[in-house]
Motif scaffolding. Structure first.
Motif, mmCIF file in Angstrom:
data_model
loop_
_atom_site.group_PDB
_atom_site.id
_atom_site.type_symbol
_atom_site.label_atom_id
_atom_site.label_comp_id
_atom_site.label_asym_id
_atom_site.label_seq_id
_atom_site.Cartn_x
_atom_site.Cartn_y
_atom_site.Cartn_z
ATOM 1 N N ASP C 525 0.835 -1.205 0.000
ATOM 2 C CA ASP C 525 0.000 0.000 0.000
ATOM 3 C C ASP C 525 0.871 1.256 0.000
ATOM 4 O O ASP C 525 1.971 1.255 0.551
ATOM 5 C CB ASP C 525 -0.901 0.033 1.244
ATOM 6 N N THR C 526 0.347 2.314 -0.602
ATOM 7 C CA THR C 526 1.084 3.577 -0.559
ATOM 8 C C THR C 526 0.193 4.674 -0.013
ATOM 9 O O THR C 526 -1.032 4.617 -0.083
ATOM 10 C CB THR C 526 1.570 4.022 -1.953
ATOM 11 N N VAL C 527 0.842 5.673 0.557
ATOM 12 C CA VAL C 527 0.125 6.845 1.032
ATOM 13 C C VAL C 527 0.933 8.072 0.611
ATOM 14 O O VAL C 527 2.160 8.047 0.623
ATOM 15 C CB VAL C 527 -0.096 6.788 2.564
ATOM 16 N N ALA C 528 0.235 9.123 0.196
ATOM 17 C CA ALA C 528 0.914 10.340 -0.246
ATOM 18 C C ALA C 528 0.826 11.394 0.853
ATOM 19 O O ALA C 528 -0.254 11.693 1.360
ATOM 20 C CB ALA C 528 0.278 10.860 -1.527
ATOM 21 N N VAL C 529 1.995 11.911 1.247
ATOM 22 C CA VAL C 529 2.035 12.951 2.277
ATOM 23 C C VAL C 529 3.092 13.983 1.907
ATOM 24 O O VAL C 529 4.240 13.633 1.636
ATOM 25 C CB VAL C 529 2.374 12.353 3.669
ATOM 26 N N GLY C 530 2.698 15.239 1.872
ATOM 27 C CA GLY C 530 3.647 16.327 1.679
ATOM 28 C C GLY C 530 4.512 16.161 0.435
ATOM 29 O O GLY C 530 5.705 16.429 0.463
ATOM 30 N N GLY C 531 3.937 15.692 -0.663
ATOM 31 C CA GLY C 531 4.702 15.586 -1.903
ATOM 32 C C GLY C 531 5.496 14.291 -2.020
ATOM 33 O O GLY C 531 6.213 14.081 -2.987
ATOM 34 N N TYR C 532 5.406 13.441 -1.025
ATOM 35 C CA TYR C 532 6.116 12.158 -1.072
ATOM 36 C C TYR C 532 5.112 11.012 -1.146
ATOM 37 O O TYR C 532 3.983 11.143 -0.668
ATOM 38 C CB TYR C 532 6.990 11.967 0.174
ATOM 39 N N ASP C 533 5.549 9.908 -1.734
ATOM 40 C CA ASP C 533 4.744 8.687 -1.694
ATOM 41 C C ASP C 533 5.453 7.692 -0.791
ATOM 42 O O ASP C 533 6.645 7.432 -0.966
ATOM 43 C CB ASP C 533 4.590 8.093 -3.100
ATOM 44 N N LEU C 534 4.715 7.163 0.158
ATOM 45 C CA LEU C 534 5.317 6.206 1.068
ATOM 46 C C LEU C 534 4.700 4.836 0.825
ATOM 47 O O LEU C 534 3.487 4.687 0.865
ATOM 48 C CB LEU C 534 5.105 6.625 2.521
ATOM 49 N N LYS C 535 5.563 3.867 0.573
ATOM 50 C CA LYS C 535 5.091 2.518 0.289
ATOM 51 C C LYS C 535 5.488 1.598 1.434
ATOM 52 O O LYS C 535 6.657 1.521 1.825
ATOM 53 C CB LYS C 535 5.712 2.028 -1.016
ATOM 54 N N PHE C 536 4.487 0.918 1.969
ATOM 55 C CA PHE C 536 4.723 0.022 3.094
ATOM 56 C C PHE C 536 5.122 -1.345 2.565
ATOM 57 O O PHE C 536 4.405 -1.933 1.757
ATOM 58 C CB PHE C 536 3.450 -0.073 3.932
ATOM 59 N N GLU C 537 6.275 -1.848 2.987
ATOM 60 C CA GLU C 537 6.725 -3.150 2.490
ATOM 61 C C GLU C 537 6.733 -4.219 3.573
ATOM 62 O O GLU C 537 7.488 -5.176 3.505
ATOM 63 C CB GLU C 537 8.119 -3.003 1.867
ATOM 64 N N GLY C 538 5.899 -4.012 4.585
ATOM 65 C CA GLY C 538 5.758 -5.049 5.596
ATOM 66 C C GLY C 538 6.722 -4.900 6.762
ATOM 67 O O GLY C 538 7.531 -3.973 6.815
ATOM 68 N N THR C 539 6.601 -5.827 7.703
ATOM 69 C CA THR C 539 7.465 -5.777 8.873
ATOM 70 C C THR C 539 8.213 -7.092 9.013
ATOM 71 O O THR C 539 7.807 -8.111 8.474
ATOM 72 C CB THR C 539 6.650 -5.571 10.167
ATOM 73 N N GLU C 540 9.304 -7.030 9.726
ATOM 74 C CA GLU C 540 10.026 -8.262 10.050
ATOM 75 C C GLU C 540 10.388 -8.230 11.528
ATOM 76 O O GLU C 540 10.484 -7.167 12.134
ATOM 77 C CB GLU C 540 11.302 -8.361 9.201
ATOM 78 N N GLU C 541 10.577 -9.401 12.087
ATOM 79 C CA GLU C 541 10.973 -9.490 13.487
ATOM 80 C C GLU C 541 12.471 -9.262 13.606
ATOM 81 O O GLU C 541 13.250 -9.881 12.879
ATOM 82 C CB GLU C 541 10.634 -10.884 14.036
ATOM 83 N N VAL C 542 12.879 -8.373 14.467
ATOM 84 C CA VAL C 542 14.312 -8.236 14.728
ATOM 85 C C VAL C 542 14.519 -8.287 16.244
ATOM 86 O O VAL C 542 13.617 -7.987 17.016
ATOM 87 C CB VAL C 542 14.895 -6.914 14.185
ATOM 88 N N ALA C 543 15.715 -8.685 16.638
ATOM 89 C CA ALA C 543 16.024 -8.767 18.062
ATOM 90 C C ALA C 543 17.025 -7.680 18.425
ATOM 91 O O ALA C 543 18.073 -7.556 17.797
ATOM 92 C CB ALA C 543 16.600 -10.138 18.398
ATOM 93 N N GLY C 544 16.696 -6.891 19.408
ATOM 94 C CA GLY C 544 17.624 -5.891 19.922
ATOM 95 C C GLY C 544 18.359 -6.469 21.101
ATOM 96 O O GLY C 544 18.110 -7.616 21.484
ATOM 97 N N PRO C 545 19.262 -5.699 21.713
ATOM 98 C CA PRO C 545 20.009 -6.230 22.852
ATOM 99 C C PRO C 545 19.106 -6.638 24.017
ATOM 100 O O PRO C 545 19.338 -7.651 24.650
ATOM 101 C CB PRO C 545 20.928 -5.063 23.246
ATOM 102 N N ASN C 546 18.062 -5.845 24.286
ATOM 103 C CA ASN C 546 17.184 -6.199 25.404
ATOM 104 C C ASN C 546 15.722 -6.034 25.036
ATOM 105 O O ASN C 546 14.882 -5.760 25.850
ATOM 106 C CB ASN C 546 17.518 -5.358 26.633
ATOM 107 N N TYR C 547 15.450 -6.149 23.743
ATOM 108 C CA TYR C 547 14.063 -6.054 23.307
ATOM 109 C C TYR C 547 13.903 -6.841 22.011
ATOM 110 O O TYR C 547 14.886 -7.185 21.346
ATOM 111 C CB TYR C 547 13.660 -4.600 23.070
ATOM 112 N N SER C 548 12.648 -7.117 21.671
ATOM 113 C CA SER C 548 12.384 -7.648 20.345
ATOM 114 C C SER C 548 11.505 -6.629 19.648
ATOM 115 O O SER C 548 10.770 -5.896 20.305
ATOM 116 C CB SER C 548 11.676 -8.996 20.440
ATOM 117 N N ALA C 549 11.606 -6.568 18.332
ATOM 118 C CA ALA C 549 10.882 -5.509 17.658
ATOM 119 C C ALA C 549 10.287 -5.988 16.351
ATOM 120 O O ALA C 549 10.819 -6.877 15.696
ATOM 121 C CB ALA C 549 11.805 -4.321 17.391
#
Lengths: 158, 175, 657
Positions: C525-549
């Protein structure tokens, strides 16, 4: 204020997603703007110090939904605010209503400036005459000054 | 020169307020309902969902409306007291099961005992909003005419019950 | 062992602070040079011991010593080392230690940089600072000991609040406290002057650089706090008028007034009692802020875990410090001379006028902050005073102050004439009005509110340019070579004033032109804001030092060409069981693109908030300019020259650059 738009819309998404409550009509742009403005002026009671637009708390979500439903139902802003105040008291209003107990709150700032300016002008005027003693005076002026100042403590000046 | 004492005067005034403020709880919001008619409701019975229960069923009685939920940890603190009150038949208690699931609520009552004459379901919290509920548990004392006389926020302690609520209950029951 | 050393160091520091607070003051009163001489070594010793205690606490945090209650409550073995170090001041106890550390640091700095001052003055200034230190060390040791042990030791700690696990938050408190505590120097100079009865322009000259320095730190501290709120809270807001924010803003307003008032007192010997009062007020408001944050009398998003016992202690301390100094003020100030003569319209009177407006503004913030408490204490009901109140009250108070800010630098000392000022500023006024009308028109719809903001900003710019132009003018000829000869103090003022203008541009533009989109976005999906188009390409799981994201990928493109990839995150910190929104911001000079993840909706879709925030960086840029202006003023030749004299530094210190 407008930053609240996001939060309100967002919570609706969650509300519909979780509770499956599909009884909500989409609001038009004006209605959305009103919902945002209202949510930004109401305090979330369970939170430390946040507007119901900012808060993630469940009660805030419920109240945002209430605002939405009431706007969709054709209620005016004043009616919605009344709805909140009868239930939670003036505490929910981040913009306290003007009444006897809040008169000083609303008039205070203007009063501060007014008093400040009056004191400032009087100070500047009297100061100028008092600081006149800097300038060498003629004999006649000196006498007059002495008479004027009689009773008042003479002040040193640099 | 009295004008040089003005800042000190201002400070003393602010100081006095700050000192009093230390003894206050900024988070406790008094209910605007005290002395006003309790909002009316008609809700499904927790144990028998097809039967409805409404505020008019309590007309002419002094009663407690206790807002609770199975997810509410603090509710467990006050629950034994409520069970005691029910056993002694001091005052009828109506439970408003706030934003809860029926099976969980029933299981909870089975586990901790049921002090409620009637428990009703407020699944979406709409009646809670009408009562200005902002934290669970909350307890309303309602008189024979349906006027809210007292509101307790948070779990009822033995002390709060005996010192604040019970005398009021006795008085209201006499009138 | 290490925590005990820290504790012992604190006790020794307390003893030294008592010595520093008593002997030099008594010595100054009796004219005993030996007692007065104690001030310098005592203050340096106190600094060393507090630094040692601070080091011990930091060591306990970094080495995960969970037998220390404070560490167990506010850190965790999974926390990255830099944050473990920062956790040293993440708690109430630790932040008090940081506070005292800075207080003794300022005190030691005064002891070093005061060689040209009369012994009596030094003794009194350091004595007062010693007494302040005594109060805070006692407070720590009696109510908030950072070294309290925990038996048996915890297996692991409860972790630092994830909101604070952020580089901005690591340096925000030290900067803020440097400012708060720095005002203690101005305060101590004021009390010393009142005690000694020598309230003259020399006193103003001495305390001026210290005050400016503290003000710079406070400016940076507040700016960092605001910036942090912007990117860490996930709402894109930058100021909430929360009691804790107000608590830092009030000393800043009074500090700003103090800087200007000190300038007049130094140059013209005027407003002496007013300046002293401001110095007392600035520090008292810093203490009041400490009280408000730590006593729990007001609810705030940022408050520390509160304890009424601490509240009582700070309140008593506040009563002694502020009450005592105001009594001293009432006794001594009436004997203070008037100073140089000036007319009703003059640079002096304009500066005083601005002071009155700043004081009224500070009074209003104080009124709004404490009003709920007033009503509650009088049992008149509970109310809330929030952003809608402050927004509607503060702007009208500041507008005239900003107008005067443009006029002040052009007005002559002693006597200025309004027609003359109007003549000289007529082009500045024309530029400001024309820009204020044109900018909103060019940007789109014209409204009065937008125009008013730009009017103030362009007025400041144009008036500052006018001032520079006049300085360069020889006859009717612009002499550009003079540009380098203008004193740095002057450039500092210009920079700070222009900073205010930049700040106003930022606030006005963000308020007027920001765009928000809140959308449910599935992959692609894309959304247009302030002259830009933003396209969402999904999320992935990543692990931080003391968190997961959950880490989202959003491709930003303009006119079909990809320009940037943003990665907003939703982090989960298991130890504190809390979720944090980590916004992804494409920051630029003319605006930010701000993306933050809401909640997952369905399988792969998320609710995503996208903001376009034009010119928002100007808000913080303006603050940085203000602080830079302060630092620039500090490097002015006169300070360098006196420093060179004092310590016989090489001659380059006095050379123009």
């Amino acid at each position: 204020m407008k930053r609240m738009i996001a939060s309100v819309l967002f919570s609706w998404a969650v509300a519909t997603g979780v509770a499956g409550a599909n009884d909500q009509k989409e609001l038009d742009a004006v209605g959305k703007a009103r919902a945002v403005a209202l949510a930004a002026e109401l305090r979330c009671l369970v939170c430390q110090n946040q507007t119901i637009a900012d808060s993630h708390a469940e009660l805030a979500v419920d109240l945002r939904r209430q605002i939405h439903v009431q706007i969709a139902g054709g209620k005016s802003d004043a009616e919605i605010v009344d709805f909140m105040v009868t239930r939670y008291g003036d505490f929910v209003l981040y913009r306290p209503p003007f009444k006897a107990t809040t008169a000083f709150l609303w008039l205070g700032p203007a009063l501060f400036v007014l008093v400040g300016v009056i004191v400032l002008l009087r100070f500047l005027r009297t100061r100028r005459t008092r600081a006149q003693s800097d300038v060498p005076l003629t004999e006649a002026q000196r006498k007059m000054a002495a008479e004027l100042l009689a009773g008042a403590t003479p002040r040193e000046s640099q | 020169m009295t004008k040089f004492l003005l800042p000190l005067g201002g400070f003393i005034a602010i100081f006095a307020f700050l000192f009093i403020g230390l003894g206050l709880n900024p988070r406790e919001v008094p209910s605007p309902f005290i002395g006003k008619a309790a909002p009316t409701f008609e809700l499904g019975n927790l144990h028998r969902p097809d039967s409805r229960f409404g505020t008019q069923d309590m007309a002419g009685k002094v009663w407690l409306l206790n807002v609770w939920a199975s997810w509410c940890v603090a509710c467990r603190d006050e629950h034994p007291l409520l069970v005691d009150l029910a056993k002694q038949d001091t005052i009828p208690i109506v439970g408003l099961n706030y934003k809860d699931k029926q099976d969980q609520a029933l299981a909870w009552l089975k586990q901790f005992g049921n002090p409620y004459r009637v428990a009703v379901m407020d699944a979406d919290g709409r009646i809670g909003i009408d009562f200005g509920v902002y934290g669970v548990p909350e307890t309303f004392l309602i008189d024979k005419k349906g006027i809210i006389r007292f509101k307790h926020i948070g779990p009822i302690t033995k002390k709060a019950w005996e010192e604040k609520m019970l005398p009021l209950v006795r008085e209201l029951q006499k009138s | 062992m290490i925590p005990e050393i820290g504790q012992f160091a604190l006790i020794l520091a307390l003893l030294l602070s008592i010595v520093q607070g008593v002997l030099p003051l008594a010595g100054a009163a009796r004219g005993n040079p030996v007692w007065m001489g104690v001030a310098r070594p005592a203050s340096r010793g106190q600094f060393l011991f507090v630094a040692l205690a601070f080091g011990c606490l930091a060591y306990s945090f970094v080495t995960n010593d969970f037998s220390v209650l404070n560490v167990a409550n506010n850190s965790n073995s999974g926390l990255p080392v830099p944050y473990r170090f920062a956790a040293t001041w993440g708690s109430h106890e630790g932040s008090m230690l940081l506070w005292v550390f800075m207080l003794t640091g300022w005190s030691a700095a005064v002891s070093i940089a005061s060689r040209s001052l009369p012994e009596e003055m030094v003794a009194r200034v350091l004595g007062v600072m010693g007494l302040i230190g005594t109060g805070f060390l006692l407070f720590m040791l009696l109510t908030s000991n950072p070294f309290d042990r925990l038996f048996p030791a915890a297996q692991d700690g409860r972790d630092m609040n994830p909101l604070l696990q952020d580089p901005g938050m690591v340096i925000h408190p030290p900067m803020l406290y440097m400012g708060y505590v720095g005002f203690s120097v101005a305060f101590s100079f004021a009390i010393a002057a009142l005690l000694g009865g020598k309230l003259d322009s020399t006193w103003a000259r001495w305390s001026r650089p210290w005050t400016t320095l503290a003000w710079c730190f406070l400016t940076i501290g507040i700016m960092l706090g605001s910036w942090w709120a912007y990117y860490e809270l996930g709402w894109g807001g930058w100021w909430f008028w929360d009691p804790v924010e107000n608590a830092s803003f009030m000393p800043w307003i009074v500090g700003t007034a103090l800087i200007h008032s000190l300038a007049v007192t130094e140059r013209r010997g005027a407003f002496k009692s007013w300046t002293v009062l401001l110095a007392i007020t600035a520090f008292s408001l810093s203490l009041l802020g400490t009280f408000l944050v730590r006593s729990g009398v007001l609810t705030s998003v940022h408050a520390f875990a509160t304890d009424p016992k601490r509240g009582v202690f700070i309140l008593i301390f506040l009563a002694i410090v502020t009450g005592g100094s105001l009594v001293l003020f009432a006794v001594r100030a009436p004997k203070v001379g008037l100073g140089g003569k000036f007319e009703i319209v003059s640079r002096e009177s304009l500066l005083l006028g601005n002071n009155v407006l700043l004081a009224a503004a500070c009074g209003s913030v104080l009124l709004g902050t404490l009003y709920p408490l007033f009503l509650d204490a009088l049992q008149l009901g509970k109310i809330s005073v929030g952003p809608p109140y402050f927004d509607s009250v503060f702007a009208p108070l500041m507008a005239p102050a900003i107008f005067l800010m443009g006029v002040g630098p052009l007005a002559r000392w002693k006597e200025a004439r309004i027609p003359d000022l109007a003549m000289r500023l007529r082009w500045a006024a024309v530029i400001a009005v024309v820009s204020a009308i044109l900018v909103p028109l060019i940007a789109g719809e014209w409204t009065l509110m937008k125009s008013f903001g730009y009017l103030l900003a362009f007025w400041v710019f144009a008036a500052s340019l006018t001032s520079i132009r006049e300085r360069l003018l020889v006859g009717t000829q612009l002499e550009w070579s003079r540009l380098g000869q203008l004193p740095r103090g002057y450039w500092g003022m210009i920079a700070a004033h222009v900073g205010i203008g930049v700040f106003i541009i930022g606030v006005t533009t963000v308020k007027s032109y920001e765009v928000e989109r809140d959308v449910r976005m599935d992959i692609g999906d894309t959304v247009a804001v302030g002259g830009y188009d933003l396209k969402f390409e999904g999320t992935e799981e990543v692990a931080g030092p003391n968190y997961s994201a959950a880490r989202g990928t959003v491709v930003v493109s303009r006119n079909g060409k990809a320009v940037r990839t943003l990665h907003p995150e939703k982090r989960f910190y298991p130890v504190q069981q809390s979720t944090m929104t980590e916004a992804a911001i494409d920051s630029g000079l003319f605006g930010d693109l701000y993306v933050s993840l809401g909640e997952p909706v369905g399988d792969r879709a998320w609710s995503v908030r996208v903001y376009s925030k034009p010119f928002i960086t100007w808000i913080w840029g303006g603050c940085v300019l203000m602080a830079l202006g302060g630092f620039l003023a500090l490097t002015d030749r006169r300070y360098r020259a006196s420093l060179a004299q004092r310590s016989a530094l090489p001659a380059h210190a006095a050379s123009p650059s």
